[in-house]
Design a protein around this motif. Structure first.
Motif, PDB file in Angstrom:
ATOM      1  N   GLU A 185      -5.832   1.685   6.073  1.00  0.00           N
ATOM      2  CA  GLU A 185      -4.788   0.854   6.676  1.00  0.00           C
ATOM      3  C   GLU A 185      -3.753   0.426   5.638  1.00  0.00           C
ATOM      4  N   ASP A 186      -4.232   0.000   4.456  1.00  0.00           N
ATOM      5  CA  ASP A 186      -3.314  -0.399   3.386  1.00  0.00           C
ATOM      6  C   ASP A 186      -2.530   0.793   2.864  1.00  0.00           C
ATOM      7  N   LEU A 187      -3.176   1.940   2.766  1.00  0.00           N
ATOM      8  CA  LEU A 187      -2.507   3.131   2.264  1.00  0.00           C
ATOM      9  C   LEU A 187      -1.372   3.549   3.193  1.00  0.00           C
ATOM     10  N   ILE A 188      -1.616   3.497   4.498  1.00  0.00           N
ATOM     11  CA  ILE A 188      -0.576   3.836   5.469  1.00  0.00           C
ATOM     12  C   ILE A 188       0.601   2.873   5.331  1.00  0.00           C
ATOM     13  N   GLN A 189       0.300   1.598   5.171  1.00  0.00           N
ATOM     14  CA  GLN A 189       1.354   0.594   4.992  1.00  0.00           C
ATOM     15  C   GLN A 189       2.200   0.891   3.767  1.00  0.00           C
ATOM     16  N   MET A 190       1.563   1.285   2.684  1.00  0.00           N
ATOM     17  CA  MET A 190       2.298   1.599   1.458  1.00  0.00           C
ATOM     18  C   MET A 190       3.097   2.896   1.586  1.00  0.00           C
ATOM     19  N   LEU A 191       2.559   3.864   2.309  1.00  0.00           N
ATOM     20  CA  LEU A 191       3.295   5.104   2.550  1.00  0.00           C
ATOM     21  C   LEU A 191       4.569   4.831   3.331  1.00  0.00           C
ATOM     22  N   LEU A 192       4.509   3.863   4.238  1.00  0.00           N
ATOM     23  CA  LEU A 192       5.685   3.502   5.024  1.00  0.00           C
ATOM     24  C   LEU A 192       6.695   2.729   4.187  1.00  0.00           C
ATOM     25  N   GLN A 193       6.229   1.982   3.209  1.00  0.00           N
ATOM     26  CA  GLN A 193       7.125   1.145   2.411  1.00  0.00           C
ATOM     27  C   GLN A 193       7.711   1.868   1.210  1.00  0.00           C
ATOM     28  N   ARG A 194       6.932   2.750   0.600  1.00  0.00           N
ATOM     29  CA  ARG A 194       7.361   3.388  -0.639  1.00  0.00           C
ATOM     30  C   ARG A 194       7.503   4.891  -0.454  1.00  0.00           C
ATOM     31  N   ALA A 195       8.754   5.314  -0.336  1.00  0.00           N
ATOM     32  CA  ALA A 195       9.018   6.736  -0.108  1.00  0.00           C
ATOM     33  C   ALA A 195       8.605   7.606  -1.289  1.00  0.00           C
ATOM     34  N   THR A 196       8.495   7.012  -2.480  1.00  0.00           N
ATOM     35  CA  THR A 196       8.177   7.797  -3.681  1.00  0.00           C
ATOM     36  C   THR A 196       6.682   7.830  -3.983  1.00  0.00           C
ATOM     37  N   LEU A 197       5.863   7.334  -3.089  1.00  0.00           N
ATOM     38  CA  LEU A 197       4.436   7.213  -3.385  1.00  0.00           C
ATOM     39  C   LEU A 197       3.781   8.563  -3.655  1.00  0.00           C
ATOM     40  N   ILE A 198       4.070   9.563  -2.845  1.00  0.00           N
ATOM     41  CA  ILE A 198       3.435  10.875  -3.007  1.00  0.00           C
ATOM     42  C   ILE A 198       3.897  11.585  -4.281  1.00  0.00           C
ATOM     43  N   PRO A 199       5.192  11.729  -4.536  1.00  0.00           N
ATOM     44  CA  PRO A 199       5.598  12.536  -5.697  1.00  0.00           C
ATOM     45  C   PRO A 199       5.444  11.861  -7.046  1.00  0.00           C
ATOM     46  N   ARG A 200       5.427  10.519  -7.086  1.00  0.00           N
ATOM     47  CA  ARG A 200       5.473   9.835  -8.380  1.00  0.00           C
ATOM     48  C   ARG A 200       4.143   9.245  -8.837  1.00  0.00           C
ATOM     49  N   THR A 201       3.146   9.262  -7.986  1.00  0.00           N
ATOM     50  CA  THR A 201       1.870   8.632  -8.353  1.00  0.00           C
ATOM     51  C   THR A 201       1.163   9.370  -9.481  1.00  0.00           C
ATOM     52  N   SER A 202       0.712   8.600 -10.463  1.00  0.00           N
ATOM     53  CA  SER A 202      -0.135   9.135 -11.533  1.00  0.00           C
ATOM     54  C   SER A 202      -0.926   7.970 -12.120  1.00  0.00           C
ATOM     55  N   PHE A 203      -2.153   8.236 -12.508  1.00  0.00           N
ATOM     56  CA  PHE A 203      -3.001   7.213 -13.105  1.00  0.00           C
ATOM     57  C   PHE A 203      -3.668   7.765 -14.358  1.00  0.00           C
ATOM     58  N   ASN A 204      -3.843   6.887 -15.335  1.00  0.00           N
ATOM     59  CA  ASN A 204      -4.632   7.217 -16.527  1.00  0.00           C
ATOM     60  C   ASN A 204      -5.423   5.969 -16.907  1.00  0.00           C
ATOM     61  N   ASP A 205      -6.142   6.025 -18.003  1.00  0.00           N
ATOM     62  CA  ASP A 205      -6.995   4.900 -18.402  1.00  0.00           C
ATOM     63  C   ASP A 205      -6.190   3.635 -18.662  1.00  0.00           C
ATOM     64  N   GLU A 206      -5.009   3.783 -19.243  1.00  0.00           N
ATOM     65  CA  GLU A 206      -4.201   2.604 -19.567  1.00  0.00           C
ATOM     66  C   GLU A 206      -3.697   1.915 -18.301  1.00  0.00           C
ATOM     67  N   LYS A 207      -3.294   2.700 -17.318  1.00  0.00           N
ATOM     68  CA  LYS A 207      -2.849   2.106 -16.052  1.00  0.00           C
ATOM     69  C   LYS A 207      -4.003   1.426 -15.335  1.00  0.00           C
ATOM     70  N   MET A 208      -5.159   2.040 -15.378  1.00  0.00           N
ATOM     71  CA  MET A 208      -6.323   1.428 -14.733  1.00  0.00           C
ATOM     72  C   MET A 208      -6.695   0.113 -15.424  1.00  0.00           C
ATOM     73  N   GLU A 209      -6.471   0.047 -16.742  1.00  0.00           N
ATOM     74  CA  GLU A 209      -6.737  -1.193 -17.473  1.00  0.00           C
ATOM     75  C   GLU A 209      -5.754  -2.290 -17.047  1.00  0.00           C
ATOM     76  N   TYR A 210      -4.505  -1.910 -16.795  1.00  0.00           N
ATOM     77  CA  TYR A 210      -3.525  -2.883 -16.303  1.00  0.00           C
ATOM     78  C   TYR A 210      -3.980  -3.472 -14.966  1.00  0.00           C
ATOM     79  N   ILE A 211      -4.484  -2.631 -14.090  1.00  0.00           N
ATOM     80  CA  ILE A 211      -4.957  -3.105 -12.779  1.00  0.00           C
ATOM     81  C   ILE A 211      -6.119  -4.072 -12.954  1.00  0.00           C
ATOM     82  N   ARG A 212      -7.042  -3.738 -13.845  1.00  0.00           N
ATOM     83  CA  ARG A 212      -8.194  -4.620 -14.078  1.00  0.00           C
ATOM     84  C   ARG A 212      -7.777  -5.972 -14.649  1.00  0.00           C
TER      85      ARG A 212
END
Length: 385
Positions: A185-212
């Motif tokens: 449900e949240d993912l669908i909401q974000m897909l509707l809000q952020r047109a760049t979600l599919i092409p620009r998404t990338s994650f690495n250890d440093e980004k995951m640390e920011y989330i934590r």
């Protein structure tokens, strides 16, 4: 007779443009008799003439250009003009390909006004081959978005969903967000809000640390915003924004706490944050950490909201009016809508005073940032976050 027969056979090369009921392949004995005519010569001649005239009429009725194809699909002349202005090459596009793509859009329920909106944002949309292997893609999207209405909304918001590689781009990104803890449900909401979600998404250890470091749980209302903003942002951009807050004396815990409570601050440019913070500290005389409880101060437009209202407050004090606007009341004044601010702090005075304050306020709002036009027209960094 032979001349008429030869002419008719030559025109039958265009039979693929005719409706099925007028395709003469169904009448081989009439066209290629082997044991004598099935009709008298007069009747045969009359039938051939009628069929030949029908072929000529049907060929004439076929759309001659892309404007006619779009008009037959349901676009008004105004719609067509807007699309041709945005994408002139549509005038000379292949008519069969165009019709095929419009048929896909019709099947989805996309209307002419929605197509105009799509072309305005994505001019090359009808130039892509999104009608190829469309069935599998639509079947996947119907399972993902559940309803056709939501799917149409998502496509109008981001038409590239019909273009991105389904197996190598779309599915892996969706699986990635699910693995991080986003509900469907949240993912669908974000897909509707952020047109760049599919092409620009990338994650690495440093980004995951920011989330934590935000210390948000997957059940938090802000979690989906934090995850998607970090996911689509460049790592170097995130580092620049963190360093920018550190310059104003914020600790790492305070920065990530701000990100967790108001994620959109990380969508603001470094320049905007610097300018607003400088004004808040230098002119308003507030401590930098006031934004931890009042992040709207960073979102507010400096030229249209913060400066004019603060200057009006100074003018009121200069005129010796009995109206104190300090501390918490100042923050309230900055948060107000325009109409409410005018009523509470300008129109509440006698008419002559109110007119003077209104003139001062209007002039303050009309003062543009130095070299604003140059900065807007000639300086572009691309994706803002």
């Amino acid at each position: 007779m032979q001349s008429r027969f030869g002419s008719l056979v030559k025109q039958l090369k265009f039979r693929i443009l005719l409706p099925p009921s007028q395709n003469f392949v169904a009448f081989p004995k009439l066209l290629y008799p082997t044991s004598g005519l099935l009709f008298s010569p007069t009747t045969y001649s009359t039938v051939c003439q009628a069929q030949e005239e029908s072929v000529e009429v049907d060929i004439r009725d076929q759309p001659k250009n892309s404007a006619e194809v779009l008009r037959n699909w349901g676009c008004s002349d105004t719609d067509i003009s807007k699309m041709f202005t945005r994408r002139p090459v549509l005038r000379s596009t292949d008519l069969n390909q165009l019709q095929s793509k419009l048929n896909v859009l019709s099947g989805l329920g996309i209307t002419a006004p929605q197509l105009v909106k799509i072309i305005n944002c994505y001019p090359r949309f009808l130039s892509y081959r999104f009608n190829h292997c469309i069935d599998e893609r639509l079947e996947f999207f119907m399972r993902l978005f559940v309803s056709r209405e939501v799917l149409v909304k998502a496509i109008v918001r981001n038409p590239s969903l019909l273009i991105y590689d389904l197996h190598n781009k779309i599915k892996p990104v969706i699986k990635l967000y699910e693995g991080i803890g986003l509900s469907m449900e949240d993912l669908i909401q974000m897909l509707l809000q952020r047109a760049t979600l599919i092409p620009r998404t990338s994650f690495n250890d440093e980004k995951m640390e920011y989330i934590r470091k935000t210390r948000l749980s997957t059940d938090s209302r802000m979690y989906k915003y934090v995850v998607t903003i970090i996911g689509v942002s460049r790592l170097e951009t995130l580092s620049q924004k963190i360093s920018n807050f550190e310059k104003f004396g914020f600790s790492e815990d305070e920065i990530f706490g701000l990100l967790g409570s108001s994620p959109l601050v990380f969508t603001l440019s470094v320049d905007k944050v610097q300018r607003n913070m400088t004004f808040i500290i230098g002119k308003m005389k507030f401590p930098a950490k006031v934004i931890l409880e009042n992040p709207f101060l960073l979102y507010s437009n400096l030229e249209a909201v913060l400066k004019p209202r603060v200057f009006v407050v100074g003018k009121i004090q200069e005129m010796g009016l009995d109206l104190q606007i300090k501390g918490p009341r100042m923050l309230t004044a900055l948060r107000m809508t325009e109409k409410r601010f005018l009523k509470a702090f300008i129109n509440c005075h006698p008419k002559d005073v109110a007119d003077e304050l209104m003139e001062f306020y209007t002039n303050a709002k009309s003062v543009k940032r130095l070299a604003e036009d140059y900065s807007k027209k000639n300086f572009h960094q691309g994706f803002p976050f």
